[in-house]
Design a protein around this motif. Structure first.
Motif, short mmCIF file in Angstrom:
data_model
loop_
_atom_site.label_atom_id
_atom_site.label_comp_id
_atom_site.label_asym_id
_atom_site.label_seq_id
_atom_site.Cartn_x
_atom_site.Cartn_y
_atom_site.Cartn_z
N MET A 1 6.91 2.77 -4.57
CA MET A 1 6.81 1.45 -3.93
C MET A 1 7.70 0.46 -4.67
O MET A 1 7.65 0.35 -5.90
N THR B 1 6.33 -8.21 -0.08
CA THR B 1 6.08 -8.31 1.36
C THR B 1 4.58 -8.21 1.65
O THR B 1 4.01 -8.98 2.42
N GLU C 1 10.14 -5.29 -3.65
CA GLU C 1 10.25 -6.00 -2.37
C GLU C 1 9.08 -5.64 -1.45
O GLU C 1 8.53 -6.52 -0.77
N GLU C 2 8.67 -4.37 -1.45
CA GLU C 2 7.53 -3.96 -0.63
C GLU C 2 6.25 -4.61 -1.14
O GLU C 2 5.40 -5.04 -0.34
N ARG C 3 6.09 -4.67 -2.43
CA ARG C 3 4.89 -5.31 -2.99
C ARG C 3 4.89 -6.80 -2.65
O ARG C 3 3.85 -7.38 -2.33
N ILE D 1 4.32 -0.14 5.35
CA ILE D 1 4.20 -0.01 3.89
C ILE D 1 2.94 0.78 3.54
O ILE D 1 2.97 1.67 2.68
N GLN E 1 5.19 -4.52 9.67
CA GLN E 1 5.84 -4.22 8.40
C GLN E 1 4.81 -3.80 7.35
O GLN E 1 5.03 -2.87 6.59
N LYS F 1 3.34 4.44 4.37
CA LYS F 1 4.27 5.12 3.46
C LYS F 1 3.66 5.37 2.09
O LYS F 1 3.87 6.42 1.48
N HIS F 2 2.87 4.41 1.60
CA HIS F 2 2.43 4.48 0.20
C HIS F 2 0.93 4.68 -0.01
O HIS F 2 0.52 5.01 -1.12
#
Length: 401
Positions: A383, A390, A386-388, A325, A321, A328-329
């Motif tokens: 971003m 995680t 929730e991604e931060r 992330i 996961q 993607k970022h």
């Protein structure tokens, strides 16, 4: 052969900007120090010829005798050095750097769609408008009755700069807002030299050559603008290095943090200006220290108040996961083959493609992507909280392991 011309050009301009800035600010500090250390001329002939103060100094194995005339000497010397090119080239190099980094890369370094969606050219136009407007507003204030009172003027100008910082922070990304406040101050300082100080000195010289008595008001106005520049140097120097410290510009109320640090800079400058006149007020330095600590505490409080309430169970987060992330970022810039239009190579040579490297830069990732949230730049990739969260949960879990 691949050659990243933009990065090499930006480095050369930044180097030039640093060199000329040191020369300009160094000469400014020196002449303020010199003015504050001048003593009444002892020779009556000098006094009769208009010498208002003098100073003996030793440096580099030699002795120097400096004299200042209240208006101008009775006759012009054969050679006269003008301190102006340091200021001109500092501004020129600074604007070129602004253009190469922030205007060329406006889509990343200026625009923040979450604040205000606009075309890069619109952002550039707004940035330039603030530079021009800053000078026009400052100059009008100087020419108004308010300009006769340096203390009152200082408070009003500080208020306008703070208002500008707030306004810029509403439309630009955090770094772009900060750098434009610095560019506003730098433009005002350079324009003071180009539009007021040097022209006034040239008028004095022209009157002397023509055999006329120079207007003392010309020197007084030039001196006032020079004093203003002196007090603006420390805040603008801070802004020059601020992009290395996201705890300031990336704060939820970064404009307020900038106002606080700017105030600390002005207090420190005032302490030294008074000290050079023989007035040592340690209370001012203590005030600066307390003020700086206060800004630190305020920044931490504001950051905690704005922290996301999103909670993620670290035990449910896998490296896969996290890698998704990062891909993607982050990897568009921090990849072996950087695909972002503004980067041919990964910034600082950091490549987030393996678990070991991500763990190596755990602290930096937490600070930039989770705490200050100034990465990705301008949150160009969107971003989410929730991604931060995680990312933070996994990084903290691995640190504990």
């Amino acid at each position: 052969m691949e050659l990243d011309i933009t990065s090499w050009l930006a480095m050369a301009i930044r180097w030039l900007h640093l060199i000329t800035g040191i020369a300009w600010i160094g000469s400014s500090f020196y002449f303020i120090w010199l003015d504050n250390h001048l003593r009444k001329a002892k020779d009556e002939v000098d006094t009769a010829n208009g010498v208002s103060g003098e100073l003996w100094a030793v440096h580099g194995g030699g002795f120097y005798h400096k004299q200042k005339y209240s208006v101008a000497p009775p006759e012009m010397p054969g050679e006269l050095h003008w301190f102006k090119w340091e200021a001109y080239f500092t501004w020129i190099s600074g604007f070129l750097l602004l253009a190469v980094v922030y205007y060329y890369g406006a889509s990343v370094f200026l625009v923040d769609a979450s604040k205000y969606a606009m075309a890069p050219l619109t952002a550039v136009a707004i940035g330039i408008a603030f530079l021009i407007g800053g000078w026009l507003g400052y100059n009008l204030l100087c020419r108004s009755p308010l300009g006769q009172n340096n203390v009152a003027f200082g408070w009003v100008w500080f208020g306008l700069l703070t208002l500008s910082a707030w306004g810029l922070s509403q439309i630009f990304n955090d770094r772009g807002a900060y750098i434009h406040v610095g560019a506003m101050i730098g433009t005002v300082m350079a324009a003071n030299v180009f539009m007021v100080i040097i022209p006034n000195q040239k008028k004095v010289v022209a009157d002397l050559v023509a055999g006329k008595a120079p207007d003392p008001r010309l020197g007084q106005v030039a001196k006032q603008r020079s004093l203003h520049n002196n007090y603006m140097t420390l805040p603008v120097l801070f802004i020059m290095i601020s992009n290395h410290y996201p705890q300031t510009f990336a704060n939820p109320q970064g404009w307020l943090i900038l106002a606080g640090i700017g105030s600390v800079g002005w207090v420190i400058r005032h302490f030294f200006n008074l000290k050079h006149r023989g007035e040592t007020r340690y209370g001012l330095m203590m005030l600066a220290v307390v003020g700086y600590i206060g800004v630190m505490v305020l920044a931490a409080y504001l950051r905690d108040q704005a922290r996301s309430d999103v909670a993620v169970d670290a035990n449910q987060v896998s490296f896969m996961q996290v890698q998704q992330i990062m891909d993607k970022h982050c990897v568009a810039c921090h990849g072996t083959e950087a695909t972002h239009e503004l980067f041919d190579e990964a910034p600082n040579g950091v490549i987030f493609e393996t678990k070991d490297v991500i763990l190596k830069y755990r602290a930096q990732i937490l600070e930039r992507a989770v705490v200050s949230q100034d990465m990705p730049l301008g949150n160009e990739t969107g971003m989410t909280d929730e991604e931060r969260a995680t990312l933070a949960a996994w990084l903290k879990k691995t640190e504990a392991d």
